[in-house]
Design a protein around this motif. Structure first.
Motif, PDB file in Angstrom:
ATOM      1  N   ASP A  10      20.229  -2.915  16.062  1.00 47.21           N
ATOM      2  CA  ASP A  10      21.659  -3.058  16.392  1.00 47.21           C
ATOM      3  C   ASP A  10      22.407  -1.737  16.342  1.00 47.21           C
ATOM      4  OD1 ASP A  10      21.209  -5.715  16.700  1.00 47.21           O
ATOM      5  OD2 ASP A  10      21.943  -6.292  14.715  1.00 47.21           O
ATOM      6  N   ARG A  11      21.931  -0.806  15.537  1.00 47.73           N
ATOM      7  CA  ARG A  11      22.617   0.484  15.424  1.00 47.73           C
ATOM      8  C   ARG A  11      22.282   1.410  16.587  1.00 47.73           C
ATOM      9  NH1 ARG A  11      22.141   3.182   9.745  1.00 47.73           N
ATOM     10  NH2 ARG A  11      24.097   2.116   9.339  1.00 47.73           N
ATOM     11  N   GLY A  12      21.096   1.261  17.154  1.00 45.35           N
ATOM     12  CA  GLY A  12      20.695   2.110  18.266  1.00 45.35           C
ATOM     13  C   GLY A  12      19.255   2.572  18.163  1.00 45.35           C
ATOM     14  N   ARG A  13      18.919   3.604  18.935  1.00 42.78           N
ATOM     15  CA  ARG A  13      17.559   4.153  18.961  1.00 42.78           C
ATOM     16  C   ARG A  13      17.264   4.937  17.680  1.00 42.78           C
ATOM     17  NH1 ARG A  13      14.597   5.190  23.801  1.00 42.78           N
ATOM     18  NH2 ARG A  13      15.583   4.335  25.666  1.00 42.78           N
ATOM     19  N   TYR A  14      16.016   4.850  17.234  1.00 44.41           N
ATOM     20  CA  TYR A  14      15.616   5.664  16.090  1.00 44.41           C
ATOM     21  C   TYR A  14      14.129   5.963  16.154  1.00 44.41           C
ATOM     22  CZ  TYR A  14      13.763   1.368  13.897  1.00 44.41           C
ATOM     23  OH  TYR A  14      13.058   0.216  13.618  1.00 44.41           O
ATOM     24  N   GLN A  15      13.723   6.972  15.405  1.00 45.42           N
ATOM     25  CA  GLN A  15      12.313   7.264  15.201  1.00 45.42           C
ATOM     26  C   GLN A  15      12.028   7.189  13.713  1.00 45.42           C
ATOM     27  OE1 GLN A  15      11.366  11.791  14.778  1.00 45.42           O
ATOM     28  NE2 GLN A  15      12.429  11.561  16.758  1.00 45.42           N
ATOM     29  N   VAL A  16      10.792   6.878  13.376  1.00 42.82           N
ATOM     30  CA  VAL A  16      10.398   6.769  11.963  1.00 42.82           C
ATOM     31  C   VAL A  16       9.845   8.114  11.517  1.00 42.82           C
ATOM     32  CG1 VAL A  16       8.907   5.582  10.336  1.00 42.82           C
ATOM     33  CG2 VAL A  16       9.940   4.305  12.217  1.00 42.82           C
ATOM     34  N   ASP A  17      10.427   8.641  10.434  1.00 48.33           N
ATOM     35  CA  ASP A  17      10.072   9.988   9.976  1.00 48.33           C
ATOM     36  C   ASP A  17       9.670   9.947   8.506  1.00 48.33           C
ATOM     37  OD1 ASP A  17       9.689  12.677  10.074  1.00 48.33           O
ATOM     38  OD2 ASP A  17      11.765  13.204  10.538  1.00 48.33           O
ATOM     39  N   ASN A  18       9.087  11.046   8.037  1.00 49.51           N
ATOM     40  CA  ASN A  18       8.644  11.126   6.645  1.00 49.51           C
ATOM     41  C   ASN A  18       9.818  11.168   5.681  1.00 49.51           C
ATOM     42  OD1 ASN A  18       5.828  11.121   6.940  1.00 49.51           O
ATOM     43  ND2 ASN A  18       5.816  13.288   7.478  1.00 49.51           N
ATOM     44  N   LEU A  19       9.626  10.519   4.516  1.00 53.14           N
ATOM     45  CA  LEU A  19      10.578  10.631   3.397  1.00 53.14           C
ATOM     46  C   LEU A  19       9.971  11.441   2.265  1.00 53.14           C
ATOM     47  CD1 LEU A  19      12.454   7.243   2.762  1.00 53.14           C
ATOM     48  CD2 LEU A  19      13.459   9.515   2.971  1.00 53.14           C
ATOM     49  N   THR A  20       8.758  11.959   2.487  1.00 51.43           N
ATOM     50  CA  THR A  20       8.091  12.740   1.451  1.00 51.43           C
ATOM     51  C   THR A  20       7.694  14.095   2.007  1.00 51.43           C
ATOM     52  OG1 THR A  20       5.889  11.888   2.009  1.00 51.43           O
ATOM     53  CG2 THR A  20       7.164  10.652   0.375  1.00 51.43           C
ATOM     54  N   GLY A  21       7.501  15.045   1.077  1.00 49.57           N
ATOM     55  CA  GLY A  21       7.046  16.367   1.441  1.00 49.57           C
ATOM     56  C   GLY A  21       5.760  16.705   0.711  1.00 49.57           C
ATOM     57  N   ALA A  22       5.055  17.714   1.199  1.00 47.48           N
ATOM     58  CA  ALA A  22       3.778  18.088   0.590  1.00 47.48           C
ATOM     59  C   ALA A  22       3.989  18.724  -0.779  1.00 47.48           C
ATOM     60  CB  ALA A  22       3.038  19.043   1.517  1.00 47.48           C
ATOM     61  N   GLY A  23       3.071  18.437  -1.721  1.00 44.30           N
ATOM     62  CA  GLY A  23       3.099  19.054  -3.045  1.00 44.30           C
ATOM     63  C   GLY A  23       3.749  18.171  -4.095  1.00 44.30           C
ATOM     64  N   LYS A  24       3.260  18.333  -5.343  1.00 42.30           N
ATOM     65  CA  LYS A  24       3.812  17.562  -6.467  1.00 42.30           C
ATOM     66  C   LYS A  24       5.038  18.265  -7.038  1.00 42.30           C
ATOM     67  CE  LYS A  24      -0.612  15.566  -7.937  1.00 42.30           C
ATOM     68  NZ  LYS A  24      -1.502  15.346  -9.109  1.00 42.30           N
ATOM     69  N   ARG A  25       5.924  17.489  -7.664  1.00 42.95           N
ATOM     70  CA  ARG A  25       7.106  18.029  -8.323  1.00 42.95           C
ATOM     71  C   ARG A  25       7.227  17.399  -9.705  1.00 42.95           C
ATOM     72  NH1 ARG A  25       6.455  20.729  -4.554  1.00 42.95           N
ATOM     73  NH2 ARG A  25       7.962  21.466  -2.984  1.00 42.95           N
ATOM     74  N   ASN A  26       7.774  18.167 -10.667  1.00 42.82           N
ATOM     75  CA  ASN A  26       7.931  17.670 -12.031  1.00 42.82           C
ATOM     76  C   ASN A  26       9.263  16.956 -12.253  1.00 42.82           C
ATOM     77  OD1 ASN A  26       5.437  18.730 -12.892  1.00 42.82           O
ATOM     78  ND2 ASN A  26       6.361  20.765 -13.186  1.00 42.82           N
ATOM     79  N   GLY A  27      10.227  17.188 -11.378  1.00 41.68           N
ATOM     80  CA  GLY A  27      11.535  16.551 -11.529  1.00 41.68           C
ATOM     81  C   GLY A  27      11.533  15.127 -11.006  1.00 41.68           C
ATOM     82  N   ASP A  28      12.772  14.575 -10.787  1.00 40.04           N
ATOM     83  CA  ASP A  28      12.844  13.170 -10.374  1.00 40.04           C
ATOM     84  C   ASP A  28      12.337  12.963  -8.946  1.00 40.04           C
ATOM     85  OD1 ASP A  28      14.939  14.311  -8.991  1.00 40.04           O
ATOM     86  OD2 ASP A  28      16.505  13.154  -9.989  1.00 40.04           O
ATOM     87  N   SER A  29      12.219  14.044  -8.126  1.00 43.74           N
ATOM     88  CA  SER A  29      11.667  13.870  -6.786  1.00 43.74           C
ATOM     89  C   SER A  29      10.179  13.536  -6.829  1.00 43.74           C
ATOM     90  CB  SER A  29      11.886  15.130  -5.944  1.00 43.74           C
ATOM     91  OG  SER A  29      11.174  16.217  -6.489  1.00 43.74           O
TER      92      SER A  29
END
Length: 365
Positions: A10-29
């Motif tokens: 209903d909102r329009g066209r979209y593409q599905v993209d990554n929500l993560t990045g390469a590598g581990k992190r010690n913080g809340d990410s």
């Protein structure tokens, strides 16, 4: 857009993209969210700050944890959840994208293929979309567009489609005739003026007279005469003998029919020329011969043509095997001056219909 933004809601066209990045992190990410732990796959959450700001979060983004940012995106319908267990992904809507400015190297408009519906048969034809982009970037509706080497007329076609005024110039009757046909096929009721091309019988006689002293000019007369009946020139370069074939017309659902065209500009036409044309179509295995003449045919010529009988294509009414068409008739009737069963414009195909925005144009030879 069609290639990369293939999904919509209903909102329009979209593409599905990554929500993560390469590598581990010690913080809340690097911590789990909604039961998904990116750390297990050697990755971390990578939330697009620019999208949060477009949604109205500016200074608040610095105070929010990664998990709160993800909650915000999810509550606004910006996260795609796979049907099976998997990592949630970002729904990147087209409306949020600024895009990239059009570049001067064009890679997203493909050249015309051999089977393109747009292709007319002209060897150097360009896609209309390419010229539309150029004209849209460099002119406004109502502006005048000049193409001094207009070939098969793609520039003037695009100008007409975009509501620009236009002038197209070319040195050959072949090009001008093709463009006239293209514009009339594509734009119903199109209006333009053609300069430098014979518009009446007196002009045709003048062109033929010049051709008596200049062979190249005579060849242009031939091409002009062929363009009247939408025939394809038999020998574009005119190198070597034409073997009695000045032009060709094709007909039949599967191109099985061929008509050979002979053009004569002189006053000394006679019955022997009709016999010659009959011999050519028999030699070539063609079905029909069309004799185009500036002079009026004599009674013996008409009798000889009638003696060749009829040509029949299954499913269609028979037509004369040898047809004599005067230049005067061709100028008045155009391609209707020739009787062909199930005609096909194989020489130069019919242009796709377009919406006409009422532009005015001129063709100059």
């Amino acid at each position: 857009m069609a290639k990369f933004y293939r999904q919509s809601d209903d909102r329009g066209r979209y593409q599905v993209d990554n929500l993560t990045g390469a590598g581990k992190r010690n913080g809340d990410s690097g911590k789990p969210w909604r039961g998904v732990n990116p750390d297990e796959k050697g990755r971390h959450w990578a939330v697009p700050i620019s999208m949060l700001r477009r949604m109205g979060l500016d200074d608040e983004t610095e105070r929010m944890s990664t998990q709160e940012k993800l909650d915000f995106l999810d509550s606004n319908g910006l996260i795609y959840w796979p049907k099976e267990d998997g990592v949630p992904r970002l729904k990147r809507y087209l409306e949020f994208q600024e895009g990239v400015s059009i570049q001067d190297i064009v890679t997203d408009i493909a050249p015309l293929s051999a089977h393109s519906k747009e292709r007319l048969g002209y060897p150097t034809q360009k896609p209309v979309a390419l010229l539309e982009r150029i004209l849209s970037a460099s002119s406004n509706p109502g502006d005048a567009v000049l193409d001094p080497f207009c070939g098969c007329g793609t520039t003037v076609h695009a100008a007409q489609k975009l509501g620009r005024q236009w002038i197209g110039i070319d040195v050959t009757h072949l090009a001008i005739g093709l463009i006239e046909k293209r514009l009339r096929d594509a734009f119903e009721g199109v209006q333009f003026t053609t300069h430098g091309v014979s518009q009446d019988l007196a002009g045709a006689r003048d062109m033929a007279a010049r051709g008596r002293d200049d062979k190249n000019y005579y060849f242009e007369f031939e091409k002009w005469a062929l363009s009247l009946i939408a025939a394809q020139p038999g020998n574009l370069s005119k190198k070597g003998a034409d073997k009695g074939i000045d032009g060709n017309l094709y007909f039949g659902a599967k191109s099985e029919g061929r008509a050979i065209v002979s053009v004569k500009a002189g006053d000394n036409v006679g019955v022997s020329m009709i016999r010659d044309l009959r011999g050519v179509i028999e030699r070539e295995g063609a079905g029909i011969g069309v004799f185009v003449t500036l002079a009026e045919p004599s009674r013996p010529m008409i009798t000889e043509a009638a003696g060749a009988g009829q040509y029949e294509l299954p499913g269609f009414a028979p037509v004369p095997r040898i047809q004599i068409v005067t230049i005067e008739q061709a100028m008045a009737l155009r391609d209707r001056a020739v009787q062909l069963p199930a005609r096909r414009d194989d020489g130069f195909k019919r242009a796709v219909k377009e919406v006409d925005r009422g532009a005015q144009g001129a063709l100059d030879l």
